[in-house]
Structure formats: C-alpha cells, structure tokens
Design a protein around this motif. Structure first.
Motif, mmCIF file in Angstrom:
data_model
loop_
_atom_site.group_PDB
_atom_site.id
_atom_site.type_symbol
_atom_site.label_atom_id
_atom_site.label_comp_id
_atom_site.label_asym_id
_atom_site.label_seq_id
_atom_site.Cartn_x
_atom_site.Cartn_y
_atom_site.Cartn_z
ATOM 1 N N GLU A 130 -5.896 -55.101 -19.696
ATOM 2 C CA GLU A 130 -5.743 -54.116 -20.751
ATOM 3 C C GLU A 130 -6.483 -52.756 -20.180
ATOM 4 O OE1 GLU A 130 -3.564 -53.405 -23.247
ATOM 5 O OE2 GLU A 130 -2.796 -55.461 -22.549
ATOM 6 N N GLN A 131 -7.480 -52.846 -19.444
ATOM 7 C CA GLN A 131 -8.157 -51.771 -18.771
ATOM 8 C C GLN A 131 -7.706 -51.382 -17.447
ATOM 9 O OE1 GLN A 131 -10.549 -49.709 -20.615
ATOM 10 N NE2 GLN A 131 -9.721 -51.312 -22.331
ATOM 11 N N ILE A 132 -6.463 -51.794 -17.199
ATOM 12 C CA ILE A 132 -6.040 -51.220 -15.863
ATOM 13 C C ILE A 132 -5.090 -50.148 -16.132
ATOM 14 C CG2 ILE A 132 -4.185 -51.614 -13.977
ATOM 15 C CD1 ILE A 132 -5.119 -54.695 -14.092
ATOM 16 N N ASP A 133 -5.548 -48.982 -15.800
ATOM 17 C CA ASP A 133 -4.998 -47.615 -16.214
ATOM 18 C C ASP A 133 -3.700 -47.505 -15.375
ATOM 19 O OD1 ASP A 133 -4.555 -44.956 -17.005
ATOM 20 O OD2 ASP A 133 -6.532 -44.558 -17.246
ATOM 21 N N ILE A 134 -2.502 -46.999 -16.002
ATOM 22 C CA ILE A 134 -1.319 -46.716 -15.310
ATOM 23 C C ILE A 134 -1.179 -45.341 -15.300
ATOM 24 C CG2 ILE A 134 0.900 -47.158 -15.057
ATOM 25 C CD1 ILE A 134 -0.626 -49.503 -14.632
ATOM 26 N N GLY A 135 -0.919 -44.751 -16.397
ATOM 27 C CA GLY A 135 -0.702 -43.256 -16.467
ATOM 28 C C GLY A 135 -1.607 -42.325 -15.692
ATOM 29 N N GLY A 136 -2.951 -42.738 -15.884
ATOM 30 C CA GLY A 136 -3.885 -41.850 -15.243
ATOM 31 C C GLY A 136 -3.751 -41.634 -13.789
ATOM 32 N N PRO A 137 -3.795 -42.985 -13.017
ATOM 33 C CA PRO A 137 -3.642 -42.791 -11.673
ATOM 34 C C PRO A 137 -2.468 -42.120 -11.140
ATOM 35 C CG PRO A 137 -4.462 -44.950 -12.341
ATOM 36 C CD PRO A 137 -4.120 -44.289 -13.516
ATOM 37 N N SER A 138 -1.363 -42.301 -11.771
ATOM 38 C CA SER A 138 0.092 -41.778 -11.550
ATOM 39 C C SER A 138 -0.057 -40.335 -11.464
ATOM 40 C CB SER A 138 1.157 -42.320 -12.495
ATOM 41 O OG SER A 138 1.136 -43.852 -12.479
ATOM 42 N N MET A 139 -0.674 -39.690 -12.640
ATOM 43 C CA MET A 139 -0.745 -38.184 -12.720
ATOM 44 C C MET A 139 -1.668 -37.709 -11.767
ATOM 45 S SD MET A 139 -0.664 -37.388 -16.808
ATOM 46 C CE MET A 139 -1.888 -38.506 -17.127
ATOM 47 N N ILE A 140 -2.757 -38.494 -11.499
ATOM 48 C CA ILE A 140 -3.771 -37.973 -10.396
ATOM 49 C C ILE A 140 -3.106 -38.043 -8.997
ATOM 50 C CG2 ILE A 140 -5.745 -38.858 -8.874
ATOM 51 C CD1 ILE A 140 -6.766 -40.084 -11.712
ATOM 52 N N ARG A 141 -2.069 -39.077 -8.738
ATOM 53 C CA ARG A 141 -1.447 -39.033 -7.471
ATOM 54 C C ARG A 141 -0.411 -37.860 -7.322
ATOM 55 N NH1 ARG A 141 -2.172 -43.205 -4.105
ATOM 56 N NH2 ARG A 141 -0.004 -42.904 -3.169
ATOM 57 N N SER A 142 0.253 -37.472 -8.328
ATOM 58 C CA SER A 142 1.165 -36.664 -8.403
ATOM 59 C C SER A 142 0.423 -35.179 -8.176
ATOM 60 C CB SER A 142 1.956 -36.758 -9.713
ATOM 61 O OG SER A 142 2.951 -37.763 -10.130
ATOM 62 N N ALA A 143 -0.536 -35.072 -8.837
ATOM 63 C CA ALA A 143 -1.246 -33.642 -8.831
ATOM 64 C C ALA A 143 -1.726 -33.542 -7.436
ATOM 65 C CB ALA A 143 -2.290 -33.564 -9.873
ATOM 66 N N SER A 144 -2.451 -34.690 -7.019
ATOM 67 C CA SER A 144 -3.087 -34.584 -5.494
ATOM 68 C C SER A 144 -2.175 -34.429 -4.660
ATOM 69 C CB SER A 144 -3.748 -35.769 -5.294
ATOM 70 O OG SER A 144 -4.970 -36.010 -6.389
ATOM 71 N N LYS A 145 -1.056 -35.031 -4.596
ATOM 72 C CA LYS A 145 0.004 -34.673 -3.803
ATOM 73 C C LYS A 145 0.605 -33.248 -3.546
ATOM 74 C CE LYS A 145 4.622 -36.098 -1.987
ATOM 75 N NZ LYS A 145 5.790 -36.903 -1.838
ATOM 76 N N ASN A 146 0.569 -32.808 -4.907
ATOM 77 C CA ASN A 146 0.990 -31.281 -4.813
ATOM 78 C C ASN A 146 -0.234 -30.142 -5.113
ATOM 79 O OD1 ASN A 146 3.215 -29.243 -4.833
ATOM 80 N ND2 ASN A 146 3.576 -29.290 -6.944
ATOM 81 N N HIS A 147 -1.290 -30.542 -4.330
ATOM 82 C CA HIS A 147 -2.465 -29.819 -4.509
ATOM 83 C C HIS A 147 -2.194 -28.337 -4.060
ATOM 84 C CE1 HIS A 147 -3.040 -31.641 -0.306
ATOM 85 N NE2 HIS A 147 -3.534 -30.172 -0.055
ATOM 86 N N ALA A 148 -1.142 -27.978 -3.173
ATOM 87 C CA ALA A 148 -0.946 -26.589 -2.836
ATOM 88 C C ALA A 148 -0.745 -25.944 -4.203
ATOM 89 C CB ALA A 148 0.296 -26.735 -2.072
ATOM 90 N N SER A 149 -0.289 -26.542 -5.187
ATOM 91 C CA SER A 149 -0.180 -25.587 -6.377
ATOM 92 C C SER A 149 -1.019 -26.057 -7.434
ATOM 93 C CB SER A 149 1.348 -25.542 -6.818
ATOM 94 O OG SER A 149 1.946 -25.171 -5.717
ATOM 95 N N PHE A 184 -8.116 -38.958 -4.577
ATOM 96 C CA PHE A 184 -7.501 -40.110 -3.884
ATOM 97 C C PHE A 184 -8.582 -41.141 -3.610
ATOM 98 C CE2 PHE A 184 -3.788 -37.243 -2.402
ATOM 99 C CZ PHE A 184 -3.058 -38.090 -3.022
ATOM 100 N N ARG A 185 -10.026 -40.729 -3.281
ATOM 101 C CA ARG A 185 -11.002 -41.610 -3.338
ATOM 102 C C ARG A 185 -11.322 -42.454 -4.575
ATOM 103 N NH1 ARG A 185 -15.319 -37.320 -0.808
ATOM 104 N NH2 ARG A 185 -15.255 -37.923 1.394
ATOM 105 N N ARG A 186 -11.162 -41.644 -5.455
ATOM 106 C CA ARG A 186 -11.196 -42.299 -6.823
ATOM 107 C C ARG A 186 -10.085 -43.736 -7.124
ATOM 108 N NH1 ARG A 186 -12.872 -45.488 -9.731
ATOM 109 N NH2 ARG A 186 -12.818 -45.283 -11.929
ATOM 110 N N THR A 187 -8.884 -42.997 -6.994
ATOM 111 C CA THR A 187 -7.949 -44.020 -6.981
ATOM 112 C C THR A 187 -7.893 -45.074 -6.067
ATOM 113 O OG1 THR A 187 -6.238 -42.790 -5.788
ATOM 114 C CG2 THR A 187 -6.288 -42.260 -8.215
ATOM 115 N N ALA A 188 -8.103 -44.736 -5.046
ATOM 116 C CA ALA A 188 -8.502 -45.951 -3.753
ATOM 117 C C ALA A 188 -9.347 -46.970 -4.271
ATOM 118 C CB ALA A 188 -8.874 -45.354 -2.334
ATOM 119 N N ALA A 189 -10.627 -46.315 -4.878
ATOM 120 C CA ALA A 189 -11.641 -47.290 -5.295
ATOM 121 C C ALA A 189 -11.327 -48.130 -6.359
ATOM 122 C CB ALA A 189 -12.870 -46.480 -5.720
#
Length: 525
Positions: A130-149, A184-189
């Motif tokens: 139940e403590q495996i976050d899904i939405g959080g890492p997904s948004m982090i990855r989306s935002a990180s990929k588009n860090h140009a903006s 990305f370091r955080r989601t990898a860990a």
C-alpha cells in the motif's frame, strides 16, 4: 542566465502533492505571492485550505474524481499532458489547445514512505504494498523528462532556493536540469528499494543460497571523508536510505576528531568480532586484524588480557567492548594512546576521563552489531562485483572431532573456541594462540601457513607454552603443527580436510598434543 518564464496567456500553474508536509505552506505562500495557481491533492489540499491558502483540487481540475481509495487521482491526460507537451513544438501546442490541456509549470512531490514502512518490525506484505506510490513517480518522471519547460521539486530542501531564485527572475534551465537529476535519483532509489524488498520476499526457495538474482545497491552518501586508505584517494561513507540505522551508522560519537576511512574499517572489524562473544570481551584491532582479544568477568579484566596479548601492536589501535565502560577502565586506558574506543555505554565519569584526550574518538554502539549489510559480503573487482553470504557460522564445540588426545591436561574448551573465533576474523593464512582467556600471539596474512605459525609463536614467546592454537584452514603439512609444538603449544583446532590429514594426525599423536577438527573453514581474504 535564462530568466524564469511567466506565460503571457495566463498565470503559471504548480501541482503540489506531498506526503511530507515540511515546508509546504512556505512554498505555497511564496508561489501565490508571485501570481501562481495551485493544484493539490488529498491531504495536501486540506493542509493548504486549513491555512487559508487558495488551491484547486486536482479532481475538479481533471473532471475525474479520485477513486479506489485514492489509488487513482493524478493519472489523467490533463495532468501528464500538461507536464509532457513541448512548448516549442507547434504540433504539441496545437494538440494541447484542441484537447483543452493547459501547461503545468511546476510539480512539488514527495513519495509515500515505502522505505520507512519496510524498515518497521513486523510490517506485513499488504502494508508494504500500500506504500508503493504510483502517481507520484509518474508525475516526477513526466516533469523530469520535460525539464526544458517544467520544474520538479522532490525535497523540502529545494523549496527555499527555488523561491529565492524565482523571485529574482533567475530560475534557469540549468536549475531545472539539476532538479530533474535529483528527481531521477529519487525515483531510481525508490524503485530499487521496492525491487530489493520484493526480491527478498519472493526469493526462489529451491536455490538454497539465499542470494538474489538481481542485487539492487541503493546508497546515499551519509558522510564525506577526508580521504580513503591513502591521501590521494577520495572517499565517503554511504548508507541505504530509509533503513533503520545499524552498525557504524547507528553509533553516537561522544568526542574526538572526524573518523577516517581506515578508522571506520577497523572500528567495524573490531565491533563485529567483540559482539560474537556472550561473555564480557575486549578486542583490539590494528590494520583490520585483531592483535589482542580477551575475555573476563568484567570489562576491565577483558581489556587487560587483550592488551597483554600484544602490547606493542596494540598501541594506537581501535578498541571495542561488548559491555559498558566505567571509570576504572577509562583510567587504565588513558595511560596509553588509542585511536577509537567503542562500547555500548560509557559512564559519565569515564567520559570525563577520556575528555582529557581531545583527539580520541569515543563511539557509543548499539547493543548488537550486524556482520554485514543485508547479510551480504560485497566486494568490487575489475568488471563487476563478488557477493557472498557473510561468514557468520561457527561449529559448536560439542560437534568437533577429537583426532588426537594429548599427554598433558585437557585444554579448556573456552580457550579453543576463543582461538577459533578469533581466527575467523584474522586475514588468511590465520594462526591464533590463546591461553587463559586471551590471545597471546597472532600470525596473519602470510602466504605460507607455517610462516603464520612462526609469527604467532614469536609474538607469544614463553606464553606459547601450554597455549591452544586455532587455524582458519587445515594444515597442508605437519610442519606447522610440529613447529608450534616445539614452542610448547599443547592443543590445536583446525577444520581438517587436507589430503595429508592422516599425516597431521599422526604427528599430533606422536608429539602428545591435542588435536580437534571442526569441519568448517574460515578463510578471510
């Protein structure tokens, strides 16, 4: 430097969804003061509203209500589209306009505490899942990929510097790029912690080794060190984030200068050995090898025995106790130079005595010491890693085989077991001489076992007479046993298993010494 961009067609938008509310209100107030619109979820939204801060619920923004006990709330095209579409591509901006997707310029997210959850004693698999976050890492990855903006903040420590630069108009692409790296370091860990936990939960039962198919090494720097084993080698101490501290990481330093790379190695070796003894014990280590080990009815006698085993080598060593240290021990120890002293407790009077030695490090240890991290011994070699289970086994005395009975008194079982336990902790080839509850001579790290015997006997001198000898591996020839017997050693314990065991046994019988086989080797390279 690129200035932060405020869009001409509306206010910039931030989506905030944090488990850890540290710094949340300061971030929100700062953004609102700069004209930002806030989107928020669940508990984050309630915290903002209770503080009187304006924010829109994500469900109202997407038009899709939260469902499945909050498992789904941000997995929506208006969220991920707003994070991912490229502002510099006409096709993307056209799609966004056609679909009614507005840009999201910032996400501030920290994740469900999975690592802390699995560190809790007695946690169930259902609680962990139940403590495996899904939405959080997904948004982090989306935002990180588009860090140009898009800016992504994953730690409260980032909020202050971000707001300061944003107010000054100096928040840049380089800043966003750095935030993306941290994200990305955080989601990898996070993923490594989940994968490691599931590997341990689902290890194939038929393999028998207990070793993982995939080893996730997820480490964060806890402490920078002045240098490594030598001044030209940079070094640091790393721990697994989210885990309950243990070993060195759980120690409290009462005094003294910063611990070095070599101090940490030796302190760990010292503590690992001393905590293997049920009776009061003291271990002194130099260069990752024990040079003196003593047992006694109390800490003072254990220390006196350990120091007497090799007083020359003991000077400037690392000392560990498995019992509290009082003022009597402190007064005796203060007469000599030591690098580090470890114990599970120190009396106030003892600390006052040690305080006169400003450079001496005093470490208060936990009441037990792990043999390794996760029960694994991991070493790097060219091109990869070697991993093995820790050598934490010890054959009980009652299971040893007596191969020769000596002509003299039967040796004390305590001395034989002490010799073999210490041999486990000494670099191979390892020979340990013990007499009356303390080591009297140790031969370590020689290419020839007979050379280790010679060193141990030379260090013991007259104390070798009547001593018990422990060997980490078998005697390949009878020469080592014969040499020790000439120095007066009367009892031997070794694993056995040599092609020439018969020759060694016959030599022991002829010489009238005691010989025991344990059946278990303890090489330490």
């Amino acid at each position: 430097m690129e200035k932060s961009r405020i869009r001409g067609n509306g206010m910039p938008t931030a989506l905030i969804s944090v488990y850890d509310k540290t710094g949340l209100l300061g971030l929100a107030e700062g953004l609102l003061a700069l004209g930002w619109r806030l989107l928020a979820t669940g508990g984050t939204l309630r915290t903002l509203q209770e503080a009187g801060l304006e924010a829109q619920e994500v469900a109202a923004y997407t038009g899709a209500p939260e469902c499945f006990d909050g498992r789904v709330k941000t997995l929506h095209p208006r969220i991920h589209g707003g994070l991912l579409f490229r502002r510099d591509l006409e096709a993307h901006t056209a799609d966004a306009a056609r679909l009614g997707i507005e840009p999201i310029d910032l996400v501030a997210i920290n994740l469900y505490p999975f690592e802390a959850t699995i560190a809790r004693e007695g946690v169930t698999a259902d609680e962990a899942i139940e403590q495996i976050d899904i939405g959080g890492p997904s948004m982090i990855r989306s935002a990180s990929k588009n860090h140009a903006s898009v800016t992504v903040l994953t730690s409260p420590d980032q909020y202050g510097p971000f707001l300061e630069k944003l107010k000054a108009g100096d928040w840049s692409l380089e800043d966003r790029r750095h935030c993306a790296l941290e994200a990305f370091r955080r989601t990898a860990a996070y993923d490594a912690a989940i994968a490691g936990w599931m590997e341990r939960e689902q290890a194939p039962p038929d393999e028998g080794t207990g070793l993982p198919h995939h080893l996730c090494i997820n480490l964060a720097q806890k402490q920078g060190l002045r240098y490594g084993e030598n001044p030209h080698q940079p070094a640091a101490f790393y721990v697994e984030p989210g885990r309950v501290p243990s070993g060195i990481a759980a120690c409290e330093q009462h005094q003294g200068k910063e611990l070095s790379f070599n101090n940490l190695l030796d302190a760990d070796a010292c503590a690992r050995l001393v905590w293997q003894f049920p009776a009061p014990a003291c271990v002194i280590v130099k260069h990752n090898n024990p040079c003196g080990v003593g047992q006694g009815p109390h800490a003072l006698e254990a220390f006196m025995k350990a120091q007497a085993g090799d007083p020359v080598s003991a000077f400037g060593g690392i000392v560990a106790f498995n019992r509290p240290v009082g003022v009597e021990v402190a007064r005796v120890m203060a007469q000599n130079f030591w690098e580090v002293i470890l114990a599970p407790a120190f009396t106030g009077e003892a600390l006052e005595v040690f305080a006169a030695k400003k450079q001496l490090r005093i470490l208060q240890t936990p009441d037990r010491w792990p043999q390794s991290a996760e029960g694994l011994d991991t070493r790097s070699i060219g091109g990869g890693y070697l991993v093995q289970r820790t050598d934490d086994a010890f054959v009980p005395f009652e299971d040893w085989e007596m191969k020769a009975s000596g002509s003299g008194p039967r040796p004390k079982a305590e001395d034989l077991m002490l010799a073999q336990r210490v041999a486990k902790a000494v670099k191979s080839n390892a020979i340990v001489l013990v007499k009356d509850g303390s080591t009297v001579g140790i031969g370590a790290g020689q290419m020839s076992r007979v050379d280790s015997v010679e060193i141990a006997c030379r260090k013991a001198g007259d104390k070798a007479r009547g001593a018990a000898l422990g060997s980490d591996a078998f005697f390949p020839f009878a020469d080592g046993l014969e040499l020790a017997a000439r120095h007066g050693v009367t009892a031997f314990v070794e694993p056995g298993g040599s092609l020439r065991d018969k020759e060694v046994i016959e030599a022991a019988q002829k010489l009238g010494v005691w010989l025991f086989f344990t059946g278990m080797r303890h090489f330490r390279h």
